[in-house]
Write a protein that holds these residues in place. Structure first.
Motif, PDB file in Angstrom:
ATOM      1  N   VAL A   1      10.884  -3.509   0.769  1.00 21.56           N
ATOM      2  CA  VAL A   1       9.482  -3.766   0.428  1.00 21.56           C
ATOM      3  C   VAL A   1       8.832  -4.444   1.638  1.00 21.56           C
ATOM      4  O   VAL A   1       9.412  -5.353   2.229  1.00 21.56           O
ATOM      5  N   GLU A   2       7.644  -3.989   2.016  1.00 26.36           N
ATOM      6  CA  GLU A   2       6.945  -4.539   3.180  1.00 26.36           C
ATOM      7  C   GLU A   2       5.845  -5.505   2.753  1.00 26.36           C
ATOM      8  O   GLU A   2       5.385  -5.472   1.612  1.00 26.36           O
ATOM      9  N   PRO A   3       5.389  -6.348   3.687  1.00 29.57           N
ATOM     10  CA  PRO A   3       4.235  -7.195   3.379  1.00 29.57           C
ATOM     11  C   PRO A   3       3.051  -6.331   2.932  1.00 29.57           C
ATOM     12  O   PRO A   3       2.818  -5.247   3.481  1.00 29.57           O
ATOM     13  N   GLY A   4       2.324  -6.812   1.923  1.00 30.66           N
ATOM     14  CA  GLY A   4       1.111  -6.115   1.514  1.00 30.66           C
ATOM     15  C   GLY A   4       1.309  -4.965   0.565  1.00 30.66           C
ATOM     16  O   GLY A   4       0.408  -4.135   0.404  1.00 30.66           O
ATOM     17  N   GLU A   5       2.465  -4.873  -0.105  1.00 35.44           N
ATOM     18  CA  GLU A   5       2.607  -3.823  -1.116  1.00 35.44           C
ATOM     19  C   GLU A   5       3.353  -4.375  -2.325  1.00 35.44           C
ATOM     20  O   GLU A   5       4.196  -5.262  -2.217  1.00 35.44           O
ATOM     21  N   SER A   6       2.982  -3.848  -3.503  1.00 40.64           N
ATOM     22  CA  SER A   6       3.726  -4.157  -4.724  1.00 40.64           C
ATOM     23  C   SER A   6       5.020  -3.363  -4.693  1.00 40.64           C
ATOM     24  O   SER A   6       5.200  -2.450  -3.875  1.00 40.64           O
ATOM     25  N   LEU A   7       5.926  -3.672  -5.625  1.00 39.01           N
ATOM     26  CA  LEU A   7       7.168  -2.885  -5.616  1.00 39.01           C
ATOM     27  C   LEU A   7       6.911  -1.443  -6.047  1.00 39.01           C
ATOM     28  O   LEU A   7       7.564  -0.517  -5.542  1.00 39.01           O
TER      29      LEU A   7
ATOM     30  N   GLU B   1       4.237   0.254  -5.270  1.00 36.92           N
ATOM     31  CA  GLU B   1       3.722   0.915  -4.060  1.00 36.92           C
ATOM     32  C   GLU B   1       4.844   1.182  -3.062  1.00 36.92           C
ATOM     33  O   GLU B   1       4.832   2.208  -2.371  1.00 36.92           O
TER      34      GLU B   1
END
Lengths: 287, 287
Positions: A186-192, A194
């Motif tokens: 998971v990257e910064p700025g996204e929900s799981l 997304e």
């Protein structure tokens, strides 16, 4: 229950922040020290994790408080060189196969902490060497006063589902015939949700239209939080990212079931039971 | 949709790892640069995020590739001192109230990345100053060759539920009358369900018997993945951790509904709509 869960120790957060309570725990005549074989579990004659008295803590090692087993303080010793140089080699799988779930979970927490300390001996903010903090659940910089806490990296792992089949992929490093769920950080700025959609698009070229959460597990290689989902996708045409996957297949419930029970005619070798991909497949055939 | 989700850029992972593609994106005459007010969003006359041409990138700034808007490469500039010294003060809330969700989400990703770079300029492994890597989605150490990736810290946030009521707590730093869901960082060696149970026990002395997942969101202060759950608990007797919470209340569906619609007689002021605690309460009254 997913792999590496079920630890029964009280993590005793209050002791971590209280120097006097930590010192008292260390002095307890019942305090014990997790025995390790490098970073791998040492298994006792009773098939449980092996423990020594805290008196066995080497002079060069720092005690990390894993938690309380009832009244008994439980520690693991951290020595930077020992943790960094532990062989990756054959790995802990044989030992883990002997242990009950709660012991595997406790060992996993210890392994993640030891490797984090080993790889984070300096302050990311200013570069100065840091010291162990909060009973081993942090590090502190004497120069810039920054506090650092153990990393837990969230990873999504998912089955794409279309027309009653699920998508399984094969990484080049997998054992022969092994297929598993697709996964990614998971990257910064996204929900799981997304992150699930992005990974399915990047790795397989399929578009998620709905994502449902299934289960989670900690994964101590070195310290991920695995979050398992099923994603409905809009079509079954695959465009593989060849940097990530060498092959992918759509499997029916009958095929997944055959793989999980080890049928000779099954189209793939499933992930091992301690991996959440196994939990995810078992959940999916039961839905 | 939860707050800070819904960004529409293609994150273009392939460009990050391809120096030639990254250079071409930077040279594109259509490439644009996110305008910021410190770390806060700058809002244009159209109520959207404001952008400049990439030609406006200061000499001292490093370009970070946020992604592609169709064919248009979108960047944000990183300057360590500017990011570290940006005032926390009043904060971005007024600007965020003006922006559509997709713009708030994109800004959140940029903020998390900038602060991570600002606070991670040195190699945690050896202390050497590191350089920007992978189009801004990592840092690399020239001395020990370690690669470092932006942190995303998973946090569980949860409603304890008992007898048709949910538990809400108040931190001393909250605005007057504000109550919200309890929350805490996921630690190495635990699933998110175990983290929920541990936090409820530590902070409120209640025992979770079942945990169900509800939703997730990224939280760019500085970079958490918020994972929202409802936990059934075995009793309603509370033992508060006074270091964490100054007060806690059990609220019925009618009381939560009154708070969410802003009734004068509601027993608490709810969390703001962009916080996942708001999503969680809205979900719970709809269940």
């Amino acid at each position: 229950m997913t792999g590496f869960t079920g630890a029964t120790l009280d993590r005793a957060d209050k002791i971590r922040g209280d120097a006097a309570a930590f010192a008292a725990a260390l002095r307890s005549p019942r305090a014990r020290l997790l025995r390790l074989d490098g970073l791998d579990p040492a298994v006792g004659a009773d098939g449980r994790l092996a423990w020594d008295s805290i008196a066995e803590l080497p002079n060069a090692a720092e005690p990390i408080l894993l938690g309380l087993d009832g009244e008994i303080p439980c520690f693991v010793g951290f020595e930077r060189e020992a943790a960094r140089d532990a062989p990756g080699g054959r790995g802990p799988w044989r030992a883990l196969g002997l242990l009950p779930a709660e012991d595997a979970a406790l060992w996993g927490a210890a392994r993640s902490l030891l490797l984090w300390h080993a790889r984070h001996g300096h302050c990311a903010n200013c570069g100065t060497a840091t010291v162990v903090h909060r009973a081993g659940w942090g590090r502190r910089c004497g120069a810039c006063a920054a506090e650092h806490f153990p990393r837990v990296d969230p990873v999504v792992i998912m089955l794409a589902e279309h027309g009653g089949r699920v998508l399984l992929g094969r990484q080049p490093r997998f054992p022969a015939s092994r297929y598993s769920a697709l996964a990614g950080f998971v990257e910064p700025g996204e929900s799981l949700e997304e992150a699930v959609a992005r990974e399915l698009w990047e790795e397989a070229g399929v578009r998620a239209t709905a994502v449902r959460y299934v289960a989670s597990q900690p994964w101590p290689f070195p310290s991920q939080l695995m979050i398992a989902c099923v994603a409905t996708v809009s079509g079954n045409e695959i465009t593989l990212d060849r940097d990530e996957l060498e092959h992918a297949i759509w499997c029916s419930e009958v095929e997944v079931r055959a793989a999980l029970v080890g049928d000779e005619g099954a189209p793939f070798l499933p992930p091992p039971p301690y991996a959440i991909a196994h939990t995810l497949l078992t959940h999916w055939i039961g839905e």
